[in-house]
Design an enzyme around this catalytic site. Structure first.
Site, PDB file in Angstrom:
ATOM      1  CB  CYS A  78      -6.385 -27.667 -24.050  1.00  0.00           C
ATOM      2  SG  CYS A  78      -5.028 -28.365 -24.996  1.00  0.00           S
ATOM      3  CG  ASP A  79     -10.628 -23.107 -21.594  1.00  0.00           C
ATOM      4  OD1 ASP A  79     -10.829 -23.707 -20.524  1.00  0.00           O
ATOM      5  OD2 ASP A  79     -11.475 -22.392 -22.148  1.00  0.00           O
ATOM      6  CB  SER A  80     -12.654 -25.432 -26.367  1.00  0.00           C
ATOM      7  OG  SER A  80     -11.649 -26.348 -26.745  1.00  0.00           O
TER       8      SER A  80
END
Length: 404
Positions: A78-80
């Site tokens: 995941c990455d935001s």
């Protein structure tokens, strides 16, 4: 295995992220992942849009972790990224950058994009998805921004804010999935898992742990050196503690070390998973022990002055989740004190095979993992155990990490 039973069945679900917020979100939903940090350098990655950047970074993280595995697993990366005025904002890194961003965002709205990449090596599938949530920010004053930046929280999170931490009061409205703003969309993850043939309840299976029966708990202290070793351990721990704070002991066991720390003027609270052990601990530390998993502590962020773990990490198959949890609950300048470098002999004695990877209390491993979570090694000592087959007492290493 005499006196002990192994309970639960682990699900090989890997989170390819060092984010405490993502780990906390999964734990809150009943999932205990294995955490493996990818090591991807986010600063040198570019994409055509902020959303595509988030999805690309998530994919690179998942692929990097899969490449390091020797067994099948289901890996989530995941990455935001916060999109504001068409620009992608990750972690600001410095107080000045965080302050400038918060001033430009106040009273306005942005879109928080979280990329999700799920790779299932059994099914040989890779899924890449993006979840986007609109976030409206309150009209913060300069004083509020300065105070928030001074906490250090905005420096290490995408977009310079959190919704589940100190920044929560500064977010006025969220349009979409709350958990996506925290860093991981649970509904989206559920759908992705279904596509690779995994139902969400399969992830609720507990991780393996050792449970002691009443007989084993009753004789545990005598088989582990008794009061002599407990006193030596407590004296060494006490020498590394900052006086006047509250001490949290993980895997408190029968409370024998905790009681010695109390005798030296410390206020000690303890957690353990074993019902049999806690019966003994409640006698020694009445009103100050409770049942809890060391990897899922029922404590708010930044509430502990010191966390102590004596002969715990070497028992684990992966110490990453506990180190992350310790970092979460420690106040700035708080300390984590733990024994280190215990051999696999203890695993053999418990009827378990040796760790097939690295010993989870190996000092080099602990230093690297602790650094990922803002814990820096700053002191060490040793304490003697009871003599074995000779008159020579073995020395046990004890190290202290400080929360930056």
């Amino acid at each position: 295995m005499t006196g002990q039973t192994v309970t639960g069945e682990a699900v090989r679900f890997v989170l390819a992220s060092a984010s405490p917020a993502r780990l906390k979100t999964l734990r809150g939903a009943g999932v205990e992942p294995e955490v493996i940090v990818s090591g991807v350098d986010e600063d040198n990655i570019t994409a055509d849009s902020p959303g595509e950047l988030a999805r690309l970074l998530a994919t690179l993280k998942a692929r990097a972790v899969v490449a390091s595995l020797t067994e099948h697993a289901t890996v989530l990366g995941c990455d935001s990224v916060l999109e504001f005025d068409g620009v992608a904002y990750g972690k600001p890194g410095t107080p000045e950058a965080a302050r400038d961003r918060l001033r430009s965002m106040r009273g306005r709205s942005g879109v928080l994009h979280t990329g999700h990449c799920l790779i299932d090596t059994n099914a040989k599938q890779e899924l890449r998805e993006l979840a986007s949530t609109t976030v409206h920010f309150a009209d913060l004053t300069d004083e509020e921004i300065d105070a928030y930046v001074a906490t250090g929280e905005p420096l290490v999170v995408a977009g310079s804010f959190t919704v589940d931490g100190l920044g929560g009061p500064f977010v006025s409205v969220i349009e979409g999935d709350y958990h996506n703003v925290v860093g991981l969309s649970l509904p989206l993850l559920r759908r992705m898992l279904a596509q690779v043939g995994i139902s969400w309840p399969e992830l609720w299976k507990s991780s393996p742990r050792i449970e002691y029966d009443e007989d084993e708990a009753a004789r545990y202290d005598d088989t582990r050196g008794g009061p002599e070793r407990a006193q030596a351990a407590a004296e060494a721990v006490d020498s590394l503690l900052t006086k006047g704070g509250r001490v949290l002991e993980l895997a408190v066991g029968t409370g024998i070390v905790g009681a010695e720390l109390v005798a030296r003027g410390n206020l000690v609270h303890g957690f353990d998973l074993s019902t049999a052990m806690l019966r003994h601990a409640r006698v020694r530390l009445p009103g100050h022990v409770a049942a809890a998993d060391a990897a899922t502590l029922p404590i708010a962020d930044r509430r502990c002055d010191a966390v102590v773990a004596i002969w715990l990490l070497h028992l684990l198959d992966d110490s990453e989740s506990i180190i992350a949890e310790v970092a979460r609950v420690l106040r700035p300048d708080g300390v984590f004190i733990t024994t280190t470098e215990k051999s696999d002999a203890g695993r053999y004695a418990d009827g378990r095979p040796p760790n097939d990877t690295r010993s989870q209390d190996a000092l080099s491993l602990l230093v690297a993992r602790a650094a990922h979570h803002g814990l820096i090694l700053d002191a060490a000592t040793t304490f003697p155990g009871p003599p074995r087959n000779t008159d020579q007492s073995p020395l046990y290493p004890l190290v202290r990490f400080r929360r930056t």
